[in-house]
Write a protein that holds these residues in place. Sequence first.
Motif, PDB file in Angstrom:
ATOM      1  N   GLU B  14      16.527  35.953  24.089  1.00  0.00           N
ATOM      2  CA  GLU B  14      16.627  35.596  25.494  1.00  0.00           C
ATOM      3  C   GLU B  14      16.483  36.894  26.289  1.00  0.00           C
ATOM      4  OE1 GLU B  14      16.666  32.568  26.250  1.00  0.00           O
ATOM      5  OE2 GLU B  14      17.451  31.550  24.481  1.00  0.00           O
ATOM      6  N   VAL B  17      20.592  41.042  30.072  1.00  0.00           N
ATOM      7  CA  VAL B  17      21.054  42.432  30.188  1.00  0.00           C
ATOM      8  C   VAL B  17      21.770  42.835  28.901  1.00  0.00           C
ATOM      9  CG1 VAL B  17      22.645  43.968  31.429  1.00  0.00           C
ATOM     10  CG2 VAL B  17      21.305  42.263  32.683  1.00  0.00           C
ATOM     11  N   GLY B  18      21.465  44.019  28.421  1.00  0.00           N
ATOM     12  CA  GLY B  18      22.194  44.550  27.274  1.00  0.00           C
ATOM     13  C   GLY B  18      21.660  44.110  25.925  1.00  0.00           C
ATOM     14  N   LEU B  19      20.550  43.355  25.933  1.00  0.00           N
ATOM     15  CA  LEU B  19      20.026  42.849  24.666  1.00  0.00           C
ATOM     16  C   LEU B  19      19.572  44.003  23.761  1.00  0.00           C
ATOM     17  CD1 LEU B  19      17.438  41.729  22.873  1.00  0.00           C
ATOM     18  CD2 LEU B  19      19.490  40.326  23.039  1.00  0.00           C
ATOM     19  N   ASN B  21      20.616  46.990  23.694  1.00  0.00           N
ATOM     20  CA  ASN B  21      21.798  47.668  23.157  1.00  0.00           C
ATOM     21  C   ASN B  21      22.375  46.899  21.979  1.00  0.00           C
ATOM     22  OD1 ASN B  21      23.877  49.710  23.202  1.00  0.00           O
ATOM     23  ND2 ASN B  21      25.242  48.139  24.001  1.00  0.00           N
ATOM     24  N   GLN B  22      22.437  45.587  22.113  1.00  0.00           N
ATOM     25  CA  GLN B  22      22.973  44.777  21.020  1.00  0.00           C
ATOM     26  C   GLN B  22      22.182  44.983  19.739  1.00  0.00           C
ATOM     27  OE1 GLN B  22      24.245  40.678  21.648  1.00  0.00           O
ATOM     28  NE2 GLN B  22      23.564  40.843  23.754  1.00  0.00           N
ATOM     29  N   ILE B  25      22.562  48.995  18.455  1.00  0.00           N
ATOM     30  CA  ILE B  25      23.830  49.403  17.831  1.00  0.00           C
ATOM     31  C   ILE B  25      23.872  49.025  16.347  1.00  0.00           C
ATOM     32  CG2 ILE B  25      25.277  49.492  19.880  1.00  0.00           C
ATOM     33  CD1 ILE B  25      26.144  46.680  19.468  1.00  0.00           C
ATOM     34  N   ARG B  71      23.359  38.095  16.393  1.00  0.00           N
ATOM     35  CA  ARG B  71      23.724  38.258  17.804  1.00  0.00           C
ATOM     36  C   ARG B  71      23.359  36.965  18.541  1.00  0.00           C
ATOM     37  NH1 ARG B  71      27.504  41.699  18.089  1.00  0.00           N
ATOM     38  NH2 ARG B  71      27.364  41.238  20.305  1.00  0.00           N
ATOM     39  N   ASP B  73      22.377  36.082  21.492  1.00  0.00           N
ATOM     40  CA  ASP B  73      21.206  35.931  22.352  1.00  0.00           C
ATOM     41  C   ASP B  73      19.885  36.183  21.636  1.00  0.00           C
ATOM     42  OD1 ASP B  73      22.784  35.384  24.708  1.00  0.00           O
ATOM     43  OD2 ASP B  73      23.364  37.488  24.642  1.00  0.00           O
TER      44      ASP B  73
END
Lengths: 569, 189
Positions: B14, B17-19, B21-22, B25, B71, B73
């Motif tokens: 999807e 925001v922050g995808l 980073n997910q 990491i 994860r 998303d």
Amino acid sequence: MITGAEALVRSLIAEGVDLVFGYPGGAIMPVYDKLYDYTSQLRHILVRHEQGAIHAAEGYARITNRPGVVIVTSGPGVANVITGLSDAMMDSTPVVVISGQVNSKFLGSDAFQETDVVGITQPITKWALQVRRAADIPAAVARAFYIASTGRPGPVVLDIAKDAQTGELEWKHEKLRFIRSYNPRPKISPADIVHAAHIINAAQRPMILAGHGVMISGAEKELLALAQKADIPVATTLLGLSTIPSDHPLNKGMLGMHGNIGPNFQTNKADVILAVGMRFDDRVTCDIDRYAPNATIIHIDIDSSEFNRNVRVDATIHGDARDALLALTPLIEPAKHTKWNEQFDRCNQVERDTVMRAELRHDGKITMGEVAASLAEATNNQAVLVTDVGQNQMMGARYFRYTMPRSIITSGGSGTMGFGLPAAIGAKMGAPERTVVYFGGDGGFQMTIEELGTIMQYGTAVKMVVLDNSYLGNVRQWQELFFNGRYSQTPLLNPDFVAVAKAYGIPGERVEERAFLPAAISRMLSHDGPYLLVVAIEEMDNVFPMIPIGASVEEILLNKTEKFTYPED
Amino acid sequence: MPAQQLFTLTVYSEHCVGLLNQVSIIFTRRCLNIEDVSASRTTIEGIHRLTITVWSDRETMEKVVKQIEKRIDVLKAFLYTDDDIIYQEIALYKVDTAALLREQYLESLIRHHGARILDITPEFTVLEKAGQPWETEALLEQLKPYGVRQFVRSGRVCVTKSPVEKLNMYLEEQMLRQQATFLNPESNV
């Protein structure tokens, strides 16, 4: 139109929440203001430290199987829940953390008490989201609860900017039931079931490893049905304890470094291992290269990323443990494995005759195992044991006995000292009808000792047992065994714990002699309210059996010098 | 150490925001260095694609892919080696115009490498070349004598050689699951 803060409170209620743990602060004040209007529907427990809030929420979640909810402020408030988030992630505990955040126009400016919540929590949460508009709050809450509580449960974070709390919206809450990128209840593949059944039916020496997943999916009965049908011995992980009653003949005990001899030793003899809702943690497998070399391993888990993660497995069943067992059991042929089962009992008999006899020896100072066994007896094996971490945890887990599911709450994967006391508070609030016993050491007790204030304020009837050996016992044990007895930074100078409790209005007593222990336990249990029992224990007591780091599950120490050997006829 | 090779991952997610980073990491945790990365929209509204290359071994990468897919998303992640895909990157070269004009065989150099000229100023000329890393590097080597002021290249993009479009299949499965969820009030709750 209502405010975002009120929408949050209403949405929590709509998700079935009636209890939250939290601590107010600047960036979450609009929510606290609205909580004031909804106290009859949503009870708020004011903890003394945010870490206490999240561990309490974990304790609540573990005993109720519903998400524990935490409300904290931005910056240090939410930073203080990090330990608990990582703990909940490791132990698959559903927790929803709501943190205030600075006004969205200040984001990224190092505004007062701003911290990058989503950034720091993403690695240790199942999901984290920042909400910047009031209108997004109901859907965010619905999504948070759906994600936290379904599939493999875990912690989620909603970071809500202050202007989203004060902004207005038309509130309408709808529970979420579908996310296209997330399938929390995968359909069990019939081919996998048939394959697994073939393997089990051909087994001569089968063994079941039951983990936390059995309890999460409510598959205790189904697990027992399968085990009984084919006469398969069951071993549990630390978090799988109490999925099967302690006195059931097929329950062969706990796996792991300080587990029972039967299940550990026999792991390497088994020809088939059926692992249910467990993840082959290194404390369970010990030396992974010499783990279960003779076994065909079948792994049932809802999280497919656990397959072949630590141990290579031969067959997998991806799905909910209960769904899988319900599908599997009809294909399992009745069998008898009398001799195989007896081998476990024989190992465990050695443990009783050596390790347990030494621990329950009834001379010298009181031992940890004795205290745990006495507690189990005094509560008719009905109580909930909430441990801290360390020797107290292992001794508690080993010597306590379990009759019904969800009777132990402990920090497994993370091993979080300080977990126990707040978790016991949450557990007692989640199951007020059950006796909840906190079982901790003098080290861990002091890590979250401030929660005595919470116990005082709410009169939470937690029975607290603190084992006082004036050492950080588990580290001291390792120093004794592996670091030439160099007790670096493990001796503790402790306060008068009973006096500390008294200052909080909590009655308590200290026991130093064995003869006074039973009466003290009975006073604690019969007291109507919280109670602290400090037990002075043998300082040099060690937890055995022990599989040292690097050893295989067969290489078990009975004490400092003696290794277990299988008692042949 | 198990045999290291270059893997290409494509991650469909999807657009939120922050995808990135997910996803990143998961590499950080295992101390895996990302060689290159490209992110773009797909033809399906709201679905984004990451293409990541990394040196590692197969066992590690299979675990990484499963952890990425876990994860919430992330829709789907795929693991490829160079044999499974057609891949390209694009490179831009900013070269001194004067030096370039002194080159006797400029035409053959450009023809040989299939490069294009995007812009020419009295100061500098910008060339563009798409290809595999060894091809863009080969042109770089040949341009170096003329003073390469800037050399930039994109992350990898790729398409699979497989005739089966797995993402579309996945999306169809999810549509069926969605229908089933709303037909059966008890499911997935």
